[in-house]
Enzyme design. Sequence first.
Site, PDB file in Angstrom:
ATOM      1  N   GLN A  86       2.043  30.913  39.454  1.00  0.00           N
ATOM      2  CA  GLN A  86       2.467  30.038  40.237  1.00  0.00           C
ATOM      3  C   GLN A  86       1.495  29.553  41.424  1.00  0.00           C
ATOM      4  OE1 GLN A  86       4.705  27.537  39.558  1.00  0.00           O
ATOM      5  NE2 GLN A  86       6.368  29.007  38.238  1.00  0.00           N
ATOM      6  N   CYS A 145       8.480  21.441  35.712  1.00  0.00           N
ATOM      7  CA  CYS A 145       7.063  20.822  36.139  1.00  0.00           C
ATOM      8  C   CYS A 145       6.574  19.722  35.760  1.00  0.00           C
ATOM      9  CB  CYS A 145       6.031  21.922  35.896  1.00  0.00           C
ATOM     10  SG  CYS A 145       4.998  22.367  34.757  1.00  0.00           S
ATOM     11  N   CYS A 189     -11.518  11.692  44.643  1.00  0.00           N
ATOM     12  CA  CYS A 189     -11.342  12.888  44.416  1.00  0.00           C
ATOM     13  C   CYS A 189     -10.142  13.082  43.869  1.00  0.00           C
ATOM     14  CB  CYS A 189     -11.214  14.979  45.177  1.00  0.00           C
ATOM     15  SG  CYS A 189     -10.858  16.054  44.847  1.00  0.00           S
ATOM     16  N   CYS A 224      -8.487  14.910  53.990  1.00  0.00           N
ATOM     17  CA  CYS A 224      -9.931  14.827  53.400  1.00  0.00           C
ATOM     18  C   CYS A 224     -10.665  13.721  53.161  1.00  0.00           C
ATOM     19  CB  CYS A 224      -9.400  16.018  52.163  1.00  0.00           C
ATOM     20  SG  CYS A 224     -11.072  16.311  51.273  1.00  0.00           S
ATOM     21  N   CYS A 247     -12.258  22.235  50.593  1.00  0.00           N
ATOM     22  CA  CYS A 247     -10.450  21.677  50.247  1.00  0.00           C
ATOM     23  C   CYS A 247      -9.653  22.132  50.659  1.00  0.00           C
ATOM     24  CB  CYS A 247     -10.539  21.781  48.376  1.00  0.00           C
ATOM     25  SG  CYS A 247      -9.416  21.475  48.170  1.00  0.00           S
ATOM     26  N   GLU A 292       7.195  34.721  26.063  1.00  0.00           N
ATOM     27  CA  GLU A 292       6.079  34.369  26.500  1.00  0.00           C
ATOM     28  C   GLU A 292       5.026  34.340  25.534  1.00  0.00           C
ATOM     29  OE1 GLU A 292       4.394  32.700  29.466  1.00  0.00           O
ATOM     30  OE2 GLU A 292       2.664  32.992  28.192  1.00  0.00           O
ATOM     31  N   ASP A 336      11.513  27.954  31.874  1.00  0.00           N
ATOM     32  CA  ASP A 336      10.486  27.646  32.497  1.00  0.00           C
ATOM     33  C   ASP A 336       9.327  26.795  31.996  1.00  0.00           C
ATOM     34  OD1 ASP A 336       8.474  26.630  34.763  1.00  0.00           O
ATOM     35  OD2 ASP A 336       8.256  28.624  35.481  1.00  0.00           O
ATOM     36  N   CYS A 358      -5.782  15.431  44.656  1.00  0.00           N
ATOM     37  CA  CYS A 358      -5.108  14.780  45.627  1.00  0.00           C
ATOM     38  C   CYS A 358      -4.574  12.744  45.422  1.00  0.00           C
ATOM     39  CB  CYS A 358      -4.840  14.725  47.291  1.00  0.00           C
ATOM     40  SG  CYS A 358      -4.947  16.533  47.640  1.00  0.00           S
TER      41      CYS A 358
HETATM   42  C1  LIG Z   1       5.098  26.856  33.684  1.00  0.00           C
HETATM   43  S1  LIG Z   1       4.665  28.538  33.632  1.00  0.00           S
HETATM   44  C2  LIG Z   1       6.046  29.413  33.878  1.00  0.00           C
HETATM   45  C3  LIG Z   1       5.488  31.303  33.915  1.00  0.00           C
HETATM   46  C4  LIG Z   1       6.569  31.955  35.096  1.00  0.00           C
HETATM   47  N1  LIG Z   1       7.393  31.231  33.983  1.00  0.00           N
HETATM   48  C5  LIG Z   1       6.296  32.053  35.999  1.00  0.00           C
HETATM   49  O1  LIG Z   1       6.906  31.614  36.894  1.00  0.00           O
HETATM   50  O2  LIG Z   1       5.193  32.068  36.557  1.00  0.00           O
HETATM   51  C6  LIG Z   1       4.820  28.241  31.477  1.00  0.00           C
HETATM   52  C7  LIG Z   1       4.808  29.788  30.730  1.00  0.00           C
HETATM   53  O3  LIG Z   1       4.950  29.924  29.669  1.00  0.00           O
HETATM   54  C8  LIG Z   1       4.254  29.568  28.088  1.00  0.00           C
HETATM   55  N2  LIG Z   1       4.227  29.037  27.048  1.00  0.00           N
HETATM   56  C9  LIG Z   1       3.635  28.242  26.857  1.00  0.00           C
HETATM   57  N3  LIG Z   1       4.574  27.498  25.734  1.00  0.00           N
HETATM   58  C10 LIG Z   1       4.686  28.485  24.868  1.00  0.00           C
HETATM   59  C11 LIG Z   1       5.572  28.986  24.602  1.00  0.00           C
HETATM   60  N4  LIG Z   1       5.840  28.229  23.079  1.00  0.00           N
HETATM   61  N5  LIG Z   1       6.757  29.978  24.346  1.00  0.00           N
HETATM   62  C12 LIG Z   1       6.447  31.055  25.305  1.00  0.00           C
HETATM   63  N6  LIG Z   1       5.677  30.782  26.424  1.00  0.00           N
HETATM   64  C13 LIG Z   1       4.794  30.155  26.571  1.00  0.00           C
HETATM   65  C14 LIG Z   1       2.642  29.171  28.992  1.00  0.00           C
HETATM   66  O4  LIG Z   1       1.099  30.523  28.598  1.00  0.00           O
HETATM   67  C15 LIG Z   1       2.657  29.528  30.911  1.00  0.00           C
HETATM   68  O5  LIG Z   1       2.826  31.321  31.042  1.00  0.00           O
END
Ligand SMILES: C[S@@+](CC[C@H](N)C(=O)[O-])C[C@H]1O[C@@H](n2cnc3c(N)ncnc32)[C@H](O)[C@@H]1O
Length: 454
Positions: free
Chosen positions: A285, A411, A81, A75, A162, A335, A384, A84
């Site tokens: 994701q 992550c 930027c 790029c 991009c 969630e 997650d 990356c």
């Molecule tokens: C990394 S994402 C993972 C979502 C899903 N597992 C996926 O793979 O698409 C983290 C998620 O946690 C939610 N989140 C953030 N804080 C939270 C909390 N205290 N309790 C429940 N969910 C939460 C966010 O809105 C988001 O959707």
Amino acid sequence: MELPVQKNQEYEINIEDLGNNGEGIGRIDGYTVFVEGALPGERVRVLIVKTKKHYGYGKLREILMPSPDRVAPACPVAARCGGCQLQHLSYEAQLRFKTKKVRDHLERIGGFSGVEVLPALGMEDPWRYRNKAQFPVGGKTGEPEIGFYAKRSHRIIDTPVCMLQNEVNDRIVKIVRTFLAEFELPLYDETIHRGLVRHILTRIGRHTGEIMVCLVVNGKKLPHSDVLVERLRSVEGMTSIVLNVNTAQNNVILGSEIHVLWGKEYITDTIGTVEFEISPLSFYQVNPVQTRVLYQTALDFADLDGSETVLDLYCGIGTISLFFARKAKKVFGVEIVPQAIADAKRNAAQNNIENAFFQAGAAEEVIPRLYQTEGIQADVVVVDPPRKGCDQRLLETILEIGPKKLVYVSCDSATLARDLAYLCPKGYRIEKVQVVDQFPWTVHVESVALLSRE
Ligand SMILES: C[S@@+](CC[C@H](N)C(=O)[O-])C[C@H]1O[C@@H](n2cnc3c(N)ncnc32)[C@H](O)[C@@H]1O
């Protein structure tokens, strides 16, 4: 105390490692120097630009001996930027860096040794993988600047292309750019919180080809929106054109109000055999190819036989829940974003999945409450969380529930290591950790850890 380096002086150093943000790390008489753009194995000449007590920063002046892993960035704005950080590092070396980063965090932050960290699973073609783009808009009225933020700043690097985004974005941005210039719409200036158009957000269903364009505005309406809609509709796959109202004076991109200008309020995509409807405010994701790999890894780690009750915490639109549901007796997802839970429920119904249930709320509030009032149980817990990791109240309740297996999708390996260090002395063992490259050319690392009850 006198430092071994002096500001504004040049030095030759060997780069030994890569830091968390992709900067090269070298030492001068034991004093650590961070050098952006330098790679391990290189000998470089740097100008010291900032010194602190234990470390300093050097500006890369000359590469005296390049690393065999050095490649030319694809790029043209890669060096400026902020998107990356690793375009100068070969893809194979990026995968090695990410595997090492997870291992280092587990050792240094978590205090673990000898954990099996499996080499990062990479992409065959690591370009143009993102299904979501967020372009900040700024500049003078009639002369829009649209692109990405520069490193460590909110200055917009105006770029027509991009390399991480789907090609169709190049066309969408061009249409919006021409429209904004032609009608001289006021462009947002965050320093004075004035102007109308703040961001262009796009989402693309990798498998369905459906496209959503969302214009984020500091106001209630977009003048001449009918013209924009007409032009955007000519893009093949356009399914949804929406306005997001964000009048807040902060860095958060989206507000909570959505107005549909044309089409549906969501797009559809598939992961494996499950179909998902995704609305603009829901998390999804960003790398659909690797999401399949990530979820399959989590599913393999869970090793379900169909008799299990699974908790999917931080479940977003229920992607992991529905991916797991066909192999489990029952899945319960939690969630915090209510709109995502509405998507999750709709997605379960549309896929005829009847053993997945969802509740909106903070996992650290919902799960302890359900444990106390109903004695909620689970054989497998999947978490997650966002980068900040899990709330300790949730981890405490997971320990009380005592699932046989805990699958932690992360992550941010620093918070993963912190959370595992909390769980493991209280009855869990790390079986293995798999790194999955969800974000090629950036320093971001995704991994899945399998913990089993001792
Ligand atoms: C990394 S994402 C993972 C979502 C899903 N597992 C996926 O793979 O698409 C983290 C998620 O946690 C939610 N989140 C953030 N804080 C939270 C909390 N205290 N309790 C429940 N969910 C939460 C966010 O809105 C988001 O959707």
